[in-house]
Structures are given as structure tokens and as C-alpha cells.
Design a protein around this motif. Sequence first.
Motif, PDB file in Angstrom:
ATOM      1  N   ASP A 192       6.417  -6.865   0.331  1.00 56.17           N
ATOM      2  CA  ASP A 192       7.018  -5.846  -0.535  1.00 56.17           C
ATOM      3  C   ASP A 192       6.717  -4.459   0.030  1.00 56.17           C
ATOM      4  O   ASP A 192       7.386  -4.019   0.941  1.00 56.17           O
ATOM      5  CB  ASP A 192       6.560  -5.986  -1.994  1.00 56.17           C
ATOM      6  N   ASP A 193       5.702  -3.785  -0.498  1.00 54.87           N
ATOM      7  CA  ASP A 193       5.367  -2.444  -0.021  1.00 54.87           C
ATOM      8  C   ASP A 193       4.281  -2.485   1.043  1.00 54.87           C
ATOM      9  O   ASP A 193       3.360  -3.299   0.978  1.00 54.87           O
ATOM     10  CB  ASP A 193       4.882  -1.567  -1.186  1.00 54.87           C
ATOM     11  N   ALA A 194       4.388  -1.578   2.004  1.00 53.66           N
ATOM     12  CA  ALA A 194       3.395  -1.480   3.072  1.00 53.66           C
ATOM     13  C   ALA A 194       2.232  -0.599   2.634  1.00 53.66           C
ATOM     14  O   ALA A 194       2.319   0.158   1.665  1.00 53.66           O
ATOM     15  CB  ALA A 194       4.042  -0.910   4.327  1.00 53.66           C
ATOM     16  N   ILE A 195       1.149  -0.661   3.392  1.00 58.53           N
ATOM     17  CA  ILE A 195      -0.046   0.090   3.029  1.00 58.53           C
ATOM     18  C   ILE A 195       0.196   1.598   3.081  1.00 58.53           C
ATOM     19  O   ILE A 195      -0.315   2.350   2.240  1.00 58.53           O
ATOM     20  CB  ILE A 195      -1.246  -0.294   3.928  1.00 58.53           C
ATOM     21  N   GLY A 196       0.997   2.048   4.029  1.00 55.16           N
ATOM     22  CA  GLY A 196       1.276   3.487   4.102  1.00 55.16           C
ATOM     23  C   GLY A 196       2.016   3.991   2.886  1.00 55.16           C
ATOM     24  O   GLY A 196       1.753   5.099   2.385  1.00 55.16           O
ATOM     25  N   GLU A 197       2.938   3.184   2.376  1.00 51.41           N
ATOM     26  CA  GLU A 197       3.659   3.522   1.149  1.00 51.41           C
ATOM     27  C   GLU A 197       2.682   3.624  -0.015  1.00 51.41           C
ATOM     28  O   GLU A 197       2.781   4.531  -0.864  1.00 51.41           O
ATOM     29  CB  GLU A 197       4.719   2.463   0.873  1.00 51.41           C
ATOM     30  N   ALA A 198       1.715   2.716  -0.085  1.00 55.71           N
ATOM     31  CA  ALA A 198       0.720   2.740  -1.159  1.00 55.71           C
ATOM     32  C   ALA A 198      -0.152   3.993  -1.067  1.00 55.71           C
ATOM     33  O   ALA A 198      -0.474   4.613  -2.092  1.00 55.71           O
ATOM     34  CB  ALA A 198      -0.151   1.480  -1.092  1.00 55.71           C
ATOM     35  N   PHE A 199      -0.535   4.382   0.135  1.00 52.54           N
ATOM     36  CA  PHE A 199      -1.302   5.617   0.308  1.00 52.54           C
ATOM     37  C   PHE A 199      -0.479   6.822  -0.141  1.00 52.54           C
ATOM     38  O   PHE A 199      -0.997   7.716  -0.823  1.00 52.54           O
ATOM     39  CB  PHE A 199      -1.705   5.779   1.779  1.00 52.54           C
TER      40      PHE A 199
END
Length: 403
Positions: free
Chosen positions: A239-246
Motif C-alpha cells: 500500500d503506502d511506502a515508508i517515505g509517504e508515511a514520513f
Amino acid sequence: MVRLFHTLSPAISRLNFIHPRIFLAASPSIRLQRNHVHNKLKPKISPSSSSKFQRTRAYSTTTRVSSLTKRESWKLDDDGLVVLGIETSCDDTAAAVVRGNGEILSQVISSQAELLAQYGGVAPKQAEEAHSRVIDKVVQDALDRANLTEKDLSAVAVTIGPGLGLCLRVGVQKARRVAGAFNLPIVGVHHMEAHALVARLVDQELSFPFMALLISGGHNIIVLAHELGQYTQLGTTVDDAIGEAFDKTAKWLGLDLRRSGGPAVEELALEGDSKSVMFNVPMKNHKDCNFSYAGLKTQVRLAIEARKIDAKCPVSSATREDRRNRADIAASFQRVAVLHLEEKCERAIDWALKLEPSIKHMVVSGGVASNQYVRSRLNNIVENKNLKLVCPPPSLCTDNGNL
């Protein structure tokens, strides 16, 4: 030409094994045809960022240097080969000039930090307009700093995906103009493969086979690189990547996005207690190597709402208690987000070593690889598996013309 493959080119026309539609639209195989290049390359770039490495070992088409005439091929065998690279996949306009031996002659990046702050993230149409305004100057600056002109180039390389279609198109159109005007071969580059191989520009010991973890705003991918153009995908983003979460966490915490979300969260996390908020580690019960950050994002948002943190109030104006709450959330989020990386990487390393026991290195690249906490934690995992962690310098982790 072999020198170019093994030290410079992250993806010289080896794209069909990753995304056939993009590859075929961008003139498959390098062919390096120096006649009518501007007519040959008419890429129909997908706006989707769904291009991914295959889950099993995949083989690219072979580049056939022999298809060149003797007159055309001299530049490719010469150590003086020089390539202009253009990158516009997202929110930075970048260009670089690189020799065939891997020497970076120049590197120019025009940031869209102000737009990121204004819109709270990447706004595709505005990003495209910003690319269009500066692309000519960025390319010219790269040539000027290398003390070269277009006549000195051997080829033009450009990112053709994955990324934002509107933004990618700006770079491709510029590459076509340069290549067409000076009768140069044009090379389509797969963005994620470039991140996987850029470390070879700075670490001469890095050799195949090796592992690569690519962590950015749009992707989490972990691959086993068997040889140039041959990869096994071990895990990817569901789904979402770690950079998007940051980035989202930074936005919700009212941080300064002109630096992008990752650095802002990392800095604030230094002030917080990483165990003050007990977020759940994503996919804890999934026995695979895939990544998921959508659920963690939701946990962060709910924690922020529970503490009545107002994102419209910048952290610089927050009260001491409010700032501490934000710092605790930032630190707790970062710890769990990276713990997810650690667990999946450890599993992937065990799997990769069964496939290729001779692996000695693991590359971590992409924008999030600039995070020092990420590097430190992953280094512990890699060293425990008797491997060496290879991280390009931050200037080569984020999007740049060398990709």
C-alpha cells in the motif's frame, strides 16, 4: 561500452522485464540509434507508480552493441564516453554529467521545497509547471559545470518511470530535444533500478550478486540483484511506502516541509521518547517480505488527534508540552516504521542467501536512506548476517541526475 554498463548505467534499456508497456513505448533495447532519435522515442508514460520488479528472477533483453555501425560505436568503447542524465520523476528537477568510468563531472538539482510547503506535499500539476520552468537551466548548468557542451556528449539518459506522468514527460521531452538536435542516442532509465545500482558509482567493491533495499516516498522494494538487468523481487509495497508515511506524519505534526517530511521527523524525534506511544508493527504476522505503512499512518493520525495537536500550528510555535507530545509521536513512529524495515530485511536476507550464498553486500538507497537512524538500525541487521551495508551518500540517495 562494458565500462559504461558496470560503473555508470543503472538501466540502459533493460526495462521490459519490469514494465513492458513503458519499455515498449520508450523504444525497447538500447540500440543507440543515432539517426532520427527524436522520432524513435515517443514514450507514453504511465502516471501510475506501479512499476515493480518481478517477483521471480527476471531477465532483460540483451543490449546488442554489435547493431551499431563501426563509425557509431567508437564513442561507446572509448573511456571518454560522457552521458547527460535527466531526472524529473517527482518534485526535483535534476541533471548530471557522468563519464563512462563512473566519474561524476557535475550534478545540479532544483528543489521544489517551497511548493511542498505550500501544498503540504507534491501537487502534480504545479510540480510539472515547476519542472518546465527550470529544466533548460538545470541541464545547461550541468553542462557548464562539467565544462562541456552537447557536442561532447555520447548519449542522453532520462528517467521514464515509475513516477508522476506529468513530471516524467518534462524530462523526456527535454531529452528528446537534446538527443534530436545533436543526433545522440537516448536511453530510457527505470527509476528504481537506478536507485539499486547507483551505489556502484561510489563503492568499487560492490559486485554482483548483492541485495538492494529501495526506500522512498513511493516505493519499498527489496531485490536480489543477480547480474546487471537480472533481479529477483523479494518484497514490495502493498500500500503506502515508508517515505509517504514520513511525509504524512510530518504534515500532521505541523513540521516544516521545505526540507521534506523525512528529515523533519528525524530531527524532531531526537527530542522524543520512542516508546511513549506503543504503535503496532505492521504485518507482524505476515511471513513474507512485503511492506505496509497505511495502517501505521492511521495509528499516527489517531494518536495526534487524541493529543489534540493542531497541524496548522507549526511546531516552532508550539508550547513546551505540545512540542514534547509531537516529539514523542515522531520518535515512536520512526522506531516502529524502521522496525518494520528491520524485520522484513532480516527475512529477505535469509531468503536471498539461500538463492545466492555468495552475497556480500546489501545496498540501501532511495530518499529515506538518507535517514541516519534508518542506516544505523539496518546496519545492525546486515552485520549480524555477516554482510556489508552500502549506502550511497545522501546526495545520491535522493532523486538526482545520476539516476
